[in-house]
Design a protein around this motif. Structure first.
Motif, PDB file in Angstrom:
ATOM      1  N   PHE A   1      -6.237   7.788  -7.120  1.00 34.20           N
ATOM      2  CA  PHE A   1      -6.724   6.574  -7.893  1.00 34.20           C
ATOM      3  C   PHE A   1      -5.515   5.553  -7.129  1.00 34.20           C
ATOM      4  O   PHE A   1      -4.435   5.627  -6.717  1.00 34.20           O
ATOM      5  CB  PHE A   1      -6.522   6.615  -9.245  1.00 34.20           C
ATOM      6  N   CYS A   2      -5.905   4.048  -7.588  1.00 31.66           N
ATOM      7  CA  CYS A   2      -5.138   3.060  -7.224  1.00 31.66           C
ATOM      8  C   CYS A   2      -3.853   2.917  -8.295  1.00 31.66           C
ATOM      9  O   CYS A   2      -4.326   2.844  -9.366  1.00 31.66           O
ATOM     10  CB  CYS A   2      -5.904   1.803  -6.960  1.00 31.66           C
ATOM     11  N   PRO A   3      -2.616   3.163  -7.897  1.00 28.07           N
ATOM     12  CA  PRO A   3      -1.519   2.717  -8.686  1.00 28.07           C
ATOM     13  C   PRO A   3      -1.716   1.507  -9.075  1.00 28.07           C
ATOM     14  O   PRO A   3      -0.873   1.146 -10.240  1.00 28.07           O
ATOM     15  CB  PRO A   3      -0.385   3.163  -7.973  1.00 28.07           C
ATOM     16  N   GLU A   4      -2.310   0.564  -8.650  1.00 23.04           N
ATOM     17  CA  GLU A   4      -2.226  -0.921  -9.116  1.00 23.04           C
ATOM     18  C   GLU A   4      -3.279  -1.249 -10.294  1.00 23.04           C
ATOM     19  O   GLU A   4      -2.860  -1.629 -11.327  1.00 23.04           O
ATOM     20  CB  GLU A   4      -2.555  -2.066  -7.846  1.00 23.04           C
ATOM     21  N   CYS A   5      -4.449  -0.899  -9.960  1.00 23.30           N
ATOM     22  CA  CYS A   5      -5.519  -1.197 -10.920  1.00 23.30           C
ATOM     23  C   CYS A   5      -6.183   0.335 -11.848  1.00 23.30           C
ATOM     24  O   CYS A   5      -6.767   0.122 -12.759  1.00 23.30           O
ATOM     25  CB  CYS A   5      -6.736  -1.996 -10.390  1.00 23.30           C
ATOM     26  N   GLY A   6      -5.649   1.410 -11.273  1.00 24.32           N
ATOM     27  CA  GLY A   6      -6.117   2.797 -11.830  1.00 24.32           C
ATOM     28  C   GLY A   6      -7.352   3.136 -11.590  1.00 24.32           C
ATOM     29  O   GLY A   6      -7.946   4.182 -12.068  1.00 24.32           O
ATOM     30  N   SER A   7      -8.233   2.489 -10.554  1.00 25.28           N
ATOM     31  CA  SER A   7      -9.536   3.065 -10.277  1.00 25.28           C
ATOM     32  C   SER A   7      -9.420   4.254  -9.657  1.00 25.28           C
ATOM     33  O   SER A   7      -8.763   4.268  -8.518  1.00 25.28           O
ATOM     34  CB  SER A   7     -10.253   1.924  -9.593  1.00 25.28           C
ATOM     35  N   SER A   8     -10.235   5.191  -9.834  1.00 25.56           N
ATOM     36  CA  SER A   8     -10.260   6.361  -9.179  1.00 25.56           C
ATOM     37  C   SER A   8     -11.619   6.096  -7.828  1.00 25.56           C
ATOM     38  O   SER A   8     -12.420   5.619  -7.866  1.00 25.56           O
ATOM     39  CB  SER A   8     -10.825   7.625  -9.805  1.00 25.56           C
ATOM     40  N   VAL A   9     -10.814   6.788  -6.723  1.00 24.20           N
ATOM     41  CA  VAL A   9     -11.570   6.263  -5.573  1.00 24.20           C
ATOM     42  C   VAL A   9     -12.230   7.913  -4.856  1.00 24.20           C
ATOM     43  O   VAL A   9     -13.084   7.881  -4.147  1.00 24.20           O
ATOM     44  CB  VAL A   9     -11.010   5.513  -4.626  1.00 24.20           C
ATOM     45  N   TRP A  10     -11.308   8.746  -4.613  1.00 20.86           N
ATOM     46  CA  TRP A  10     -11.385  10.109  -3.925  1.00 20.86           C
ATOM     47  C   TRP A  10     -11.156  11.130  -4.925  1.00 20.86           C
ATOM     48  O   TRP A  10     -10.520  10.855  -5.790  1.00 20.86           O
ATOM     49  CB  TRP A  10     -10.718  10.099  -2.714  1.00 20.86           C
ATOM     50  N   LEU A  11     -11.725  12.297  -4.421  1.00 20.55           N
ATOM     51  CA  LEU A  11     -11.761  13.604  -5.118  1.00 20.55           C
ATOM     52  C   LEU A  11     -11.640  14.609  -4.145  1.00 20.55           C
ATOM     53  O   LEU A  11     -12.344  14.676  -3.451  1.00 20.55           O
ATOM     54  CB  LEU A  11     -12.851  13.830  -6.097  1.00 20.55           C
TER      55      LEU A  11
END
Length: 133
Positions: free
Chosen positions: A72-82
């Protein structure tokens, strides 16, 4: 080429080709990870995905008993990959990060034992009460 990104755009993925599979998961961990009643990921061979930006990984023990990592992005918290051990050499990209209303529907629905009753999964013929067996 398919593009995926987090909410703030700092973390992104450039993807070539079609996904090997698109999976809808209703496990409690995916519900909590996504903030919705299910998670959906498109899976690709890792060599077809180029991640750009900084991501932070969170590894948990999945309901299957295997380790499962969410990037996830440490700035906005969105998960992107698994990523998980059941699919070595494969990375999942969250379909929400792809944000394309024409993206292909899931080919299977897993962990339906914790599916919210009002979520319709009639679009696919492949259903699993737990993992994919």
């Amino acid at each position: 080429m398919t593009h995926a990104q987090c909410g703030c755009g700092q973390l992104s993925a450039e993807i070539t080709g079609e996904p090997d599979a698109v999976v809808m998961c209703h496990c409690v961990a995916c519900q909590r990870r996504s903030g919705s009643p299910f998670g959906v990921a498109a899976y690709y061979p890792t060599e077809r995905v180029k991640l750009t930006g900084i991501s932070k990984g969170y590894t948990r023990i999945a309901d299957s008993g295997n380790e499962f990592t969410t990037g996830f992005c440490p700035e906005c918290g969105s998960s992107v990959w698994l990523q998980g051990p059941l699919k070595p050499g494969v990375i999942g990209i969250t379909v929400g990060a792809i944000a394309d209303p024409d993206f292909p529907a899931p080919v299977r629905s897993v962990w339906e034992q914790t599916r919210h009753g009002w979520v319709d999964v009639g679009f696919t013929d492949v259903h699993f009460p737990r993992g994919r067996g």
